[in-house]
Design an enzyme around this catalytic site. Structure first.
Site, PDB file in Angstrom:
ATOM      1  N   LEU A  53       1.098  -1.158  -0.390  1.00 37.89           N
ATOM      2  CA  LEU A  53      -0.157  -0.227  -0.015  1.00 37.89           C
ATOM      3  C   LEU A  53       1.119   1.755   0.202  1.00 37.89           C
ATOM      4  CD1 LEU A  53      -2.539  -1.606   2.439  1.00 37.89           C
ATOM      5  CD2 LEU A  53      -2.310  -1.379   0.141  1.00 37.89           C
ATOM      6  N   CYS A  54       2.066   1.576  -0.528  1.00 40.09           N
ATOM      7  CA  CYS A  54       2.587   2.093  -0.323  1.00 40.09           C
ATOM      8  C   CYS A  54       3.198   3.063  -1.629  1.00 40.09           C
ATOM      9  CB  CYS A  54       4.622   1.616  -0.112  1.00 40.09           C
ATOM     10  SG  CYS A  54       5.623   3.177  -0.246  1.00 40.09           S
ATOM     11  N   GLY A  55       3.258   4.400  -1.646  1.00 36.46           N
ATOM     12  CA  GLY A  55       3.569   4.998  -2.667  1.00 36.46           C
ATOM     13  C   GLY A  55       4.828   4.257  -3.757  1.00 36.46           C
TER      14      GLY A  55
END
Length: 174
Positions: A53-55
């Site tokens: 769920l990280c950029g």
């Protein structure tokens, strides 16, 4: 992490010394089984702490391309971690997310801590022996064919970018 496994890995690290310490580590595979770094001896290894769920999650594409481009000559290991509260809730969710969204076939571990006292022994070794601790997701660690630390990068360098490819290519041509 099982206390006996940690003590065993720590004892092996001390016996091998700092240049080969990484060779004593193993990681549980997200698909079952174990990745033993001793089995990968003789090839450079890029280890990356990841999060779904990280950029920077789009870097999974680059990690897969590195895995494919260097197949049989270098390895990539993705280490999902929730240390920055950006990983899905289970290994099954992580595996499904990576397969559906990125078609990953590269080796991936179960969700592992990479910072602090509960960190996987590999990451504790990096912190202790080399003063490297991931500051965010998608930090990259390059080891040579003998397991010695060659380079570390933060989140921003792309896996297929010039800096990382040049470092891998340099190890392969040495």
């Amino acid at each position: 992490m099982d206390r006996r496994l940690f003590l065993s890995a720590t004892a092996a690290c001390l016996a091998l010394g700092p240049a080969r310490a990484t060779q004593a580590f193993s990681f549980p595979s997200i698909d079952g089984g174990t990745y033993d770094l001793l089995a990968w001896r003789g090839q450079p290894l890029l280890v990356v702490n990841t999060a779904s769920l990280c950029g920077f999650t789009g870097q999974y594409d680059g990690l897969q391309r590195v895995h494919e481009a260097y197949a049989g000559r270098a390895r990539v290991l993705a280490v999902p971690s929730d240390d920055f509260a950006q990983e899905l809730g289970s290994e099954a969710e992580v595996a499904a997310f990576c397969e559906v969204n990125f078609g990953l076939t590269l080796p991936m571990t179960t969700i592992q801590p990479v910072r602090g006292p509960r960190a996987h022994p590999f990451y504790r070794w990096l912190a202790t022996a080399h003063r490297f601790t991931p500051q965010w997701n998608f930090n990259k660690v390059l080891l040579d064919a003998d397991g010695a630390l060659v380079a570390t990068w933060g989140s921003r360098p792309e896996p297929m970018g010039r800096r990382i490819r040049s470092a891998i290519d340099g190890l392969l041509s040495a």
